[in-house]
Design a protein around this motif. Sequence first.
Motif: not given
Ligand SMILES: Cc1cc2nc3c(=O)[nH]c(=O)nc-3n(C[C@H](O)[C@H](O)[C@H](O)COP(=O)(O)OP(=O)(O)OC[C@H]3O[C@@H](n4cnc5c(N)ncnc54)[C@H](O)[C@@H]3O)c2cc1C
Lengths: 292, 930
Positions: A29, A31-36, A102, A111, A114-115, A117, A124, A168, A186, B45
């Motif tokens: 899965p 969501a935003g993909g910012t981690d994945l 970010a 999302t 994602g944060n 998961a 945070d 989730i 923080r 990013a």
């Molecule tokens: C420049 C930058 C700065 C950042 N700064 C911070 C910060 O200051 N603090 C912080 O905490 N984070 C930070 N992040 C991290 C990031 O943005 C977060 O962790 C983000 O919230 C992840 O959400 P996503 O939707 O992008 O997740 P995704 O990358 O889409 O998913 C992350 C993981 O969760 C899984 N997943 C997603 N949604 C679900 C679901 N509904 N059910 C089951 N599994 C799921 C995916 O398969 C993947 O393994 C930063 C990232 C970047 C790129």
Amino acid sequence: MYQWQEYRQPKSLAEAIEDLSNAPVPAVPIAGGTDLLLDMRQGRHSNVHTLIDLTNIPEMNTIEIQGESLFIGACVSINRIINDPLVQRNAQALIEACDLIAGPQVRNIATLGGNVAHALPAADGTIALLALSATANVAFPGGVRTMQFQELFLGPGKTSIDKQTELIVGFSIPLAKPGQASAFKRIMRPQGVALPILNCAVWVEREGNRINASRIAVGPGGPRPFRATKAENSISGQYFNDDNISKATEVLLEQGSFRTSPRRATSEYRKSILPGLFQGTFKKAWSRAVVE
Amino acid sequence: MKNNTITMTVNNEIHTLPIKPGETLAALLRERLHLTGTKIGCEEAECGACTVLVNDEPVLSCIYPAGRADGKTIVTIEGLAKYVDHVMKLHPLQEAFVEHGAVQCGFCIPGQIMTAFALLKRNPNPSQDELRDALKDTLCRCAGYPMIEKAILAAAHTLRTGDPLPLPEIYESIHKRKLVGRKHLRPDAVDKVTGKAIFTDDLQFDNMLYGKVRRAMVPHAILKKLDISKAKAVEGVLAVLTAEDIPGEQNHGVIISDWPALIGIDQQVRYVGDAIAIIAAETPEIAAYAARLIEAEFEPLPVISSPVQAMEEGQPQLHEKGNLLKHIKVRKGDVLKGFEEADQVFDHTFHTQITDHAFMEPECSIAVPTQEGRMEVYVGSQIPYEDRRQIARVMGWEESRVRVIGQKMGGGFGGKEDIAGQIHAVLLANVTGRPVKLLYDRHESLIAHPKRHATQIRVRIGVKNNGRITAAETELFGDTGAYASLGEKVMERATTHSAGPYDIPHVRNDCFAVYTNNPPAGAFRGFGVTQSAFAIESMMDMIAHQLGMDPVELRRMNILHLGSVTNTGQALVESVGLTECLEKLDAEMRKTNPEPFKACIDPEEPNLVRAWGIGCAYKNTGLGGGAPDFANADIELFDDGKVEIRSSSAELGQGLVAVMQMIVSEELSILPENVRVLVMDTDLSPDGGPTTASRQTYITGNACRFAAQTLRQNIVNFLSKKFEVEPQKITLKDGFAYFENKKLSFNEIAKQMKALGEEPRVLYKYEAPETQPLGTGGSMHFAYSYSVQAAEVEVNKLTGEVRVLKVISANDLGMAINPLGLQGQIEGGVMMGLGHCLTEEFIVEDGHVISDQLARYRIPGIKLTPEITSIIIEHPTADGPYGAKGVGEISSIPTTPAITNAIFHAVGVRIDKTPVDQEQILKAMGNQLD
Ligand SMILES: Cc1cc2nc3c(=O)[nH]c(=O)nc-3n(C[C@H](O)[C@H](O)[C@H](O)COP(=O)(O)OP(=O)(O)OC[C@H]3O[C@@H](n4cnc5c(N)ncnc54)[C@H](O)[C@@H]3O)c2cc1C
Ligand code: FES
Ligand code: FES
């Protein structure tokens, strides 16, 4: 060769669960993909066949009051959370946490789900939800179950949900009653890896000058997101004064595991800044909890 | 449900495209829709260069799966300007960026504008804080943040009110002429704000292949075995080359050829970035995939990770001549005597870190074989002629067979002086007969290219009790990494400047530039002086503190002035504005705070303590040290009345093209829009020398000036002969010649000259005043720029965190030819200095690069921008164009010590190692209490 071969965009929860089980594997899965996507690009996650985009699933995109709780869908973007009046009213700690993640471009797609998961002990959003006593709704092929938030985490990067079949759906937070409030702070460092040195979320219930109840979360305070239950107990029912807060600080330092992370912070540094961070966060929540 | 196509609206046009595996929105926009205004700076990013609007929200297109854009509305930078009757009308934001000088190299600008565009849609009247929050992760390495901010606020005003765009107040030179010394807009600014500006990666050629380098990724080893068979067998792979396939010399290098283009079997790998094989394939994905299939075996060798270690006995030797690249010596007077005369002697050792240029545009080279059997190389390079020489050498060709066509550069800062992918792209294009693009991603850029030298600097100073310095002794160890690059020259500058801008009778400086297994170190804005200024300026404050003197007073007593002799024995006979910099800065600083060096506690938040600190510096303009320093300029008047000026000097964003344009129009009395500037093409523009050492305004500026003056003279002589008028009676003005009752336009003149067989064209070679090599005691440089900076910092006593609140920067740069460009250089210089001091640390452990992503190498964003006040001092230098000296480097040199000295004044902690570590500050404060 490609990070993904196929990109699916299910329109309902049922369809997503179906895709997760039946799409050509590996199916993951997104969501935003910012981690994945970064994990994939930088070799921390292998390439997949199918990406299952969760952002079009209605349940995952709502913020609404459900009975005594505020429900926040897993795919609600960080930006939407920051600007949502319901969240602002009921979960200041979450607002403050999200407001540190970010820049706006990332916040528009990253999302909360994602944060969480991603399962890092100092994410945070995760730390804020922990202090807010959230529960998680998890969908599986037969339905949806509710889990205590902490039960989601097994270790750094590891959740307890079955990645092949479960998702989730969102999080529920008890609605804030008069006298209840929360806060988040923080401490970062400007160089090196982009992870916080320490973060802290506090929720309190206040009655006059007495701390009726509190919840304290600190990241990273262990391999899993850390709830300082002993410190919470030590001040519950106590009066709010420097003495009691200092005592709670000591208990907090005792219970948590504030270790050295290379290139981020030494254990010694973490322990020396934690009192200021915790007390600052506590006081902020406390002053907000005043009943007019 | 599986989708096979994407339908989306981009800039009001609907597109339906087949979906491609693994494609991001950025790739779709750039590769398939050719909307190359959206830039790729990192693909992680972090940088914001790829920002576009999706359904009105700003997102990073580099991590946005293209499939998700299905059904959405996209706006890119190309969609902002409107066309009214086929005439382009800039969006107010675009206009504001141009007018406010916010555009420098331009690479980040589309991202900045799109982020700002989204902000103003949501919030038409943002406060400064709101604006900074919105732009916090949209990075600009040229760091024109103050100008970016002002531009956005100006545009917001216009969008809200419909008023004309508020224009900035721009400094005018005290030596201004008709054009030079006044506000002038960059000729490339409009292209850069509309997304039309083309950088190397924006180019596509028919039949183009994609190159990929397989790197050793071990820091020190012998390459024992290399198996390329699996990579070769991959469908879509056209070539896999190894050291055996090099037709000419194996090594390249700017000064010393010690850097193998590819490492061969049984040869030594000296750093992780060493190339062992290169691949050309039909797509970048295939090339990357094939690279991973190459199997290599290494015999590991012990790793040398610091210059001090490299000089110890029994260490492995990295090059034939050993580990010492050069021992550099500076001697003046008799230091023993100087120390005897001193009342007190101070001795301290300082350390500076490795840093990366982190130009927003990663390196890209495209090699294109021509039908005539030549090779064209499209690349953003600081030294096009040097690239040509090095390519030809490795190919075993005549230099004339190679044509380097320099492209717009998204920043260089010294990091694009060495060969990056140029040679590899040519090798692959030569074998396949097809164009080959070799683009580094951020990861590869961080690993491969030369860095700033980490330096250990010991400073010993003898001083009288009244503050007069009697002797200075310094010893430097510079980490030049695996290969020489410009290391020798950089460390020479570090050494000659290591006793600071002070008049000291007895000096002895020694420097050891040493090879290690770290990534190579080469040129980087400041050229070694950034490092030594930190050491000597910290030492000056330590002395002032010990003697109970005001830091300004101590410097006032010792700084270089007219009549001083530098430690290399150069008598300063003109253009020394350091005293004036110091006095004006001091007055400005004390205007807000009469006791700037006293710690001041925030009454509301007693954990926050503030104080000021200062630092002084000087920096040579030009190569110096006896190196012939010249530039050619070729000027030509065309039949349409336009003038073209050509020189291969490089425009990396610093604004040279604008300066060339201004000078030529000034000298020929024509409008700037009638002057075309052509740079960086080795076929069309003559050698302008390297773009380094802050030399281009001076050297190429002079070449342009004299070329234009000669052309002017030729025109006058021609008219005088043809019309039989005295030359004095002919005036040139606004593109016309006036004499007697006649008025002749430049196009007429061009035609008439040609008709009579005279070429309206001049090739001018400008040679700078001769300099003397180090050690001869003569003038090592023909000019120096001077600078004093003051910084106000705030230290959090609970956490050790440091914030810079204000910076005052006073610079003597001779003459401000292009004040708008100058402002960018000064503010950008401060921000780069601030990054060096507080945020930047290129971490290498045992030869392995830890900072291999932008997320692990932090450069300052807009939120760290202090309030910057610039004071311009113009002590003209006799031979500079209109008196100008260099500015590119001096503006960033004193920032670090100004900040660290301020930290000392705030909390009593002496920082002797950069970057500042908040943990160390807190610890040291704790120790003070014990
Ligand atoms: C420049 C930058 C700065 C950042 N700064 C911070 C910060 O200051 N603090 C912080 O905490 N984070 C930070 N992040 C991290 C990031 O943005 C977060 O962790 C983000 O919230 C992840 O959400 P996503 O939707 O992008 O997740 P995704 O990358 O889409 O998913 C992350 C993981 O969760 C899984 N997943 C997603 N949604 C679900 C679901 N509904 N059910 C089951 N599994 C799921 C995916 O398969 C993947 O393994 C930063 C990232 C970047 C790129
Ligand atoms: S954020 Fe997308 S290229 Fe840097
Ligand atoms: S103008 Fe911003 S990176 Fe150069």
